[in-house]
Design an enzyme around this catalytic site. Sequence first.
Site, short mmCIF file in Angstrom:
data_model
loop_
_atom_site.label_atom_id
_atom_site.label_comp_id
_atom_site.label_asym_id
_atom_site.label_seq_id
_atom_site.Cartn_x
_atom_site.Cartn_y
_atom_site.Cartn_z
N ASP A 148 3.00 3.61 -3.78
CA ASP A 148 1.67 3.03 -3.69
C ASP A 148 1.78 1.54 -3.40
OD1 ASP A 148 -1.02 2.83 -3.80
OD2 ASP A 148 -1.22 3.05 -5.96
N GLU B 202 2.17 7.92 -6.70
CA GLU B 202 1.02 8.27 -5.86
C GLU B 202 1.09 9.69 -5.31
OE1 GLU B 202 -1.60 6.31 -2.24
OE2 GLU B 202 0.55 6.02 -2.28
N LYS C 178 6.08 9.24 -2.83
CA LYS C 178 5.16 8.40 -2.06
C LYS C 178 4.87 7.16 -2.87
CE LYS C 178 0.98 8.58 0.71
NZ LYS C 178 0.64 7.17 0.48
#
Length: 312
Positions: free
Chosen positions: A23, A166, A21
């Site tokens: 950021d 993240e 994921k």
Amino acid sequence: MLATAAVALPRDDGTWSYEMKWDGMRAIVVVDGERVTLTTRLGNDATTRFPELAALGEVLGATDAVLDGEIVALDADGVPSFEALQPRMHAASTHAARAFAAERPVVLMLFDLLWLDGDSLCALPYRERRARLDELELRGSHWQTPPAAGGDADAVLATAHELGLEGVVAKRLDSTYQPGRRSDAWRKVKPTASQELVVGGWLSGRGRLEGRLGSLLVGYHDRPGGTLVYAGRVGSGLDETKRTVLEARLGGLARDASPFAATPKLPSPNWVEPDLVVDVAFHQWTSAGNLRAPRYRGLRTDRLAADVVRER
């Protein structure tokens, strides 16, 4: 298409794929006749803010495509930093955007392919869309197609944590692309707590900051478009530059009454219309529903305040 927040990643039983994921700022990327257009989650055109991504059109050449990805800025250690992305997101002019592109270039992390040479791919399962994306071999100084694969869920999440990322997103291999929907077929897990919150007011600082912004009063909606629930104060993470930007944005939003459904006693609060969305990192939620050890990370101009709810 949006991911649903989860406490743990689903175990890989041959039906899930994991990817990191990022950021940054989500963007739909349209490449049409070598012309590149970037659109945010709110439908705003962000093309001129990231001129270094225009060359993606030259790489694809005669191939027209609609891609989904995340625009990130890397810090000195090569880790995506939302704070580092802030100046790029709010570039005030084309000249400023070009200067930023030369000094602080971004990287577009591509993770889905929605349309290719006249055909929509949204109804195809994720495994097929992802395979077609990989076939495009989009890897360069300003764009990457990071890997996505199955494996040990715990090991993948641990890797994300070690790299300072993240979190991780798990996607069902048979899932179709559902534009505008938050789907359980995509699940996101973050090692460190963070989420978007709505600013409903602010408190003045002390000493040299008397009369100026000292901390933000933030909250979330009990449901999309519902009542605003108070979540606490956020003062950590505000430097002079961020404070000045926030003061300018909040100056025109003043109101007399609290926008929160219920507000604890506060020392001379300054209330504002709940239109501004900020990104906040924190340790955990208290039993009373407030943020513990919150830290301001930046403005989210690509989010609609009415959609901000507490991530479970």
